[in-house]
Design a protein around this motif. Sequence first.
Motif, PDB file in Angstrom:
ATOM      1  N   LYS A 120     -36.107 -44.949  -7.188  1.00  0.00           N
ATOM      2  CA  LYS A 120     -36.767 -43.893  -7.957  1.00  0.00           C
ATOM      3  C   LYS A 120     -36.430 -42.519  -7.386  1.00  0.00           C
ATOM      4  CE  LYS A 120     -40.613 -46.883  -9.311  1.00  0.00           C
ATOM      5  NZ  LYS A 120     -42.075 -47.134  -9.195  1.00  0.00           N
ATOM      6  N   LEU A 121     -36.177 -42.471  -6.084  1.00  0.00           N
ATOM      7  CA  LEU A 121     -35.644 -41.271  -5.441  1.00  0.00           C
ATOM      8  C   LEU A 121     -34.243 -41.599  -4.965  1.00  0.00           C
ATOM      9  CD1 LEU A 121     -38.601 -39.906  -3.247  1.00  0.00           C
ATOM     10  CD2 LEU A 121     -37.665 -38.896  -5.324  1.00  0.00           C
ATOM     11  N   LEU A 122     -33.289 -40.749  -5.281  1.00  0.00           N
ATOM     12  CA  LEU A 122     -31.896 -41.037  -4.964  1.00  0.00           C
ATOM     13  C   LEU A 122     -31.488 -40.563  -3.583  1.00  0.00           C
ATOM     14  CD1 LEU A 122     -30.245 -40.219  -8.407  1.00  0.00           C
ATOM     15  CD2 LEU A 122     -31.078 -42.416  -7.536  1.00  0.00           C
ATOM     16  N   SER A 123     -32.367 -39.815  -2.907  1.00  0.00           N
ATOM     17  CA  SER A 123     -32.072 -39.366  -1.548  1.00  0.00           C
ATOM     18  C   SER A 123     -33.355 -39.390  -0.742  1.00  0.00           C
ATOM     19  CB  SER A 123     -31.472 -37.954  -1.550  1.00  0.00           C
ATOM     20  OG  SER A 123     -32.374 -37.030  -2.120  1.00  0.00           O
ATOM     21  N   GLY A 124     -33.203 -39.529   0.583  1.00  0.00           N
ATOM     22  CA  GLY A 124     -34.365 -39.564   1.449  1.00  0.00           C
ATOM     23  C   GLY A 124     -35.003 -38.194   1.577  1.00  0.00           C
ATOM     24  N   ILE A 125     -36.327 -38.175   1.716  1.00  0.00           N
ATOM     25  CA  ILE A 125     -37.031 -36.901   1.865  1.00  0.00           C
ATOM     26  C   ILE A 125     -36.617 -36.216   3.156  1.00  0.00           C
ATOM     27  CG2 ILE A 125     -39.305 -35.875   2.264  1.00  0.00           C
ATOM     28  CD1 ILE A 125     -40.440 -37.752   0.226  1.00  0.00           C
ATOM     29  N   GLY A 126     -36.517 -36.988   4.244  1.00  0.00           N
ATOM     30  CA  GLY A 126     -36.002 -36.455   5.499  1.00  0.00           C
ATOM     31  C   GLY A 126     -36.958 -35.516   6.203  1.00  0.00           C
ATOM     32  N   PRO A 127     -36.559 -35.005   7.391  1.00  0.00           N
ATOM     33  CA  PRO A 127     -37.415 -34.123   8.184  1.00  0.00           C
ATOM     34  C   PRO A 127     -37.719 -32.820   7.469  1.00  0.00           C
ATOM     35  CG  PRO A 127     -35.598 -34.970   9.501  1.00  0.00           C
ATOM     36  CD  PRO A 127     -35.297 -35.303   8.076  1.00  0.00           C
ATOM     37  N   ARG A 128     -38.939 -32.342   7.668  1.00  0.00           N
ATOM     38  CA  ARG A 128     -39.342 -31.035   7.184  1.00  0.00           C
ATOM     39  C   ARG A 128     -39.995 -30.299   8.334  1.00  0.00           C
ATOM     40  NH1 ARG A 128     -42.070 -32.068   1.207  1.00  0.00           N
ATOM     41  NH2 ARG A 128     -40.278 -33.097   0.271  1.00  0.00           N
ATOM     42  N   ALA A 129     -40.293 -29.045   8.109  1.00  0.00           N
ATOM     43  CA  ALA A 129     -40.947 -28.282   9.166  1.00  0.00           C
ATOM     44  C   ALA A 129     -42.292 -28.908   9.484  1.00  0.00           C
ATOM     45  CB  ALA A 129     -41.130 -26.832   8.724  1.00  0.00           C
ATOM     46  N   GLY A 130     -42.606 -29.049  10.757  1.00  0.00           N
ATOM     47  CA  GLY A 130     -43.867 -29.658  11.146  1.00  0.00           C
ATOM     48  C   GLY A 130     -43.873 -29.906  12.635  1.00  0.00           C
ATOM     49  N   PHE A 131     -44.996 -30.323  13.158  1.00  0.00           N
ATOM     50  CA  PHE A 131     -45.126 -30.496  14.595  1.00  0.00           C
ATOM     51  C   PHE A 131     -44.712 -31.883  15.067  1.00  0.00           C
ATOM     52  CE2 PHE A 131     -48.202 -27.112  13.654  1.00  0.00           C
ATOM     53  CZ  PHE A 131     -47.708 -26.138  14.494  1.00  0.00           C
ATOM     54  N   PHE A 132     -44.928 -32.909  14.241  1.00  0.00           N
ATOM     55  CA  PHE A 132     -44.587 -34.248  14.685  1.00  0.00           C
ATOM     56  C   PHE A 132     -44.403 -35.157  13.487  1.00  0.00           C
ATOM     57  CE2 PHE A 132     -48.793 -35.898  13.710  1.00  0.00           C
ATOM     58  CZ  PHE A 132     -49.600 -34.788  13.847  1.00  0.00           C
ATOM     59  N   GLN A 133     -43.676 -36.268  13.720  1.00  0.00           N
ATOM     60  CA  GLN A 133     -43.558 -37.269  12.681  1.00  0.00           C
ATOM     61  C   GLN A 133     -44.680 -38.275  12.853  1.00  0.00           C
ATOM     62  OE1 GLN A 133     -39.335 -38.442  13.046  1.00  0.00           O
ATOM     63  NE2 GLN A 133     -39.191 -37.865  10.912  1.00  0.00           N
ATOM     64  N   TRP A 134     -44.568 -39.411  12.188  1.00  0.00           N
ATOM     65  CA  TRP A 134     -45.649 -40.384  12.197  1.00  0.00           C
ATOM     66  C   TRP A 134     -45.624 -41.172  13.502  1.00  0.00           C
ATOM     67  CZ3 TRP A 134     -46.101 -45.079   8.432  1.00  0.00           C
ATOM     68  CH2 TRP A 134     -47.413 -45.504   8.379  1.00  0.00           C
ATOM     69  N   VAL A 135     -45.829 -40.449  14.600  1.00  0.00           N
ATOM     70  CA  VAL A 135     -45.893 -41.070  15.912  1.00  0.00           C
ATOM     71  C   VAL A 135     -47.039 -40.430  16.659  1.00  0.00           C
ATOM     72  CG1 VAL A 135     -43.436 -41.587  16.042  1.00  0.00           C
ATOM     73  CG2 VAL A 135     -44.247 -39.414  16.890  1.00  0.00           C
ATOM     74  N   ASP A 136     -47.542 -41.100  17.667  1.00  0.00           N
ATOM     75  CA  ASP A 136     -48.668 -40.569  18.426  1.00  0.00           C
ATOM     76  C   ASP A 136     -48.252 -39.463  19.382  1.00  0.00           C
ATOM     77  OD1 ASP A 136     -50.250 -43.827  18.779  1.00  0.00           O
ATOM     78  OD2 ASP A 136     -50.090 -42.457  17.095  1.00  0.00           O
ATOM     79  N   GLY A 137     -46.970 -39.401  19.720  1.00  0.00           N
ATOM     80  CA  GLY A 137     -46.474 -38.335  20.578  1.00  0.00           C
ATOM     81  C   GLY A 137     -44.982 -38.192  20.387  1.00  0.00           C
ATOM     82  N   ALA A 138     -44.510 -36.975  20.160  1.00  0.00           N
ATOM     83  CA  ALA A 138     -43.084 -36.767  19.925  1.00  0.00           C
ATOM     84  C   ALA A 138     -42.318 -36.885  21.237  1.00  0.00           C
ATOM     85  CB  ALA A 138     -42.856 -35.382  19.317  1.00  0.00           C
ATOM     86  N   PRO A 139     -41.027 -37.257  21.187  1.00  0.00           N
ATOM     87  CA  PRO A 139     -40.216 -37.310  22.405  1.00  0.00           C
ATOM     88  C   PRO A 139     -40.184 -35.960  23.103  1.00  0.00           C
ATOM     89  CG  PRO A 139     -39.088 -38.384  20.584  1.00  0.00           C
ATOM     90  CD  PRO A 139     -40.297 -37.694  20.005  1.00  0.00           C
ATOM     91  N   ALA A 140     -39.911 -35.978  24.392  1.00  0.00           N
ATOM     92  CA  ALA A 140     -39.967 -34.756  25.190  1.00  0.00           C
ATOM     93  C   ALA A 140     -39.046 -33.677  24.656  1.00  0.00           C
ATOM     94  CB  ALA A 140     -39.609 -35.089  26.639  1.00  0.00           C
ATOM     95  N   GLU A 141     -37.911 -34.075  24.086  1.00  0.00           N
ATOM     96  CA  GLU A 141     -36.969 -33.091  23.579  1.00  0.00           C
ATOM     97  C   GLU A 141     -37.224 -32.760  22.112  1.00  0.00           C
ATOM     98  OE1 GLU A 141     -33.463 -35.371  25.716  1.00  0.00           O
ATOM     99  OE2 GLU A 141     -32.803 -33.461  24.905  1.00  0.00           O
TER     100      GLU A 141
END
Length: 298
Positions: A120-141
């Motif tokens: 239904k979507l032909l491309s992935g939404i991908g990263p957008r501006a924000g503080f973190f993805q769906w994780v409890d803590g982002a990697p150090a870098e």
Amino acid sequence: MVVCPGVNDGEVLDDTLLGVLDRFPELSSLAVVPLGVSSHNREPSLRPHTKDEAAIVVQTVENWQVRFLDALGRRLVYAADEYYLLAGNPFPEADSYEDFPMYEDGIGMARAFEAEFTGKLLSGIGPRAGFFQWVDGAPAEGYRAPRMSGGSNRAGEIVRVGSPEDVEAVPVGISVRDDAPVGILTGGYGAQVLSPLVSSLGREGVRVIEVENLFFGGNVKVSGLMVGEDLRRALSSEPEGHRYLLPDVCLNNGKFLDGLCLDDLPREVEVVPTDGVALRAALKRGVRYADVEQEAST
């Protein structure tokens, strides 16, 4: 906002959202996410939600979405996908997420992935501006650091050209057959989302492998926090000669959060971009992937 059961849920959550409407109506969006509690937690007052508590949070958020729509013309507040999984509730329809403004906070990821996977979507939404993805803590870098530091993941390569949606897969010679049975490695929450999608394919040779997170423990079940130690344990009991697909979200410069890398795993894996389009392509074409986004951007 992070909701802690028995602390800021119930009436406190209601009052908080009322305060948002009263004092911050210009706010773009607000994510309501559950507390993540690892087995290393030593604070007894902090605990995971029960199923009933999660259902109440979902209902509270959905009630306030109606009020925000009436007052502001937009929903503004969203409950994390994790809440729907915990409560056993179906996810809202895709258009309820209003173009997925909080995708990287775990809001609407499941519906977006479904739309990508089913075409239904032909491309992935991908990263957008924000503080973190769906994780409890982002990697150090930072979660925007390259998932692979270059070279091969022992399974192939993926070349990104231009925008993140413009992906060209390039097969290379490997030891595992393209038509071999496929195991999709994912965390506990990912397994709940992927299993019905994979079942809908009607392909006996494709299975979902849920990787239990013993490294963090507790209620940590997101794919972004899978580590090499847990993957090594899960793969050690899986047969050789199969294809194993691994989402790139759990890698940072080719390493897992526990410092292990792909070469430490007992089976060859194929690193696939974490979206439904890439997974569908991997299953459909049998192409091996390694993320060399860093090289493509230089």
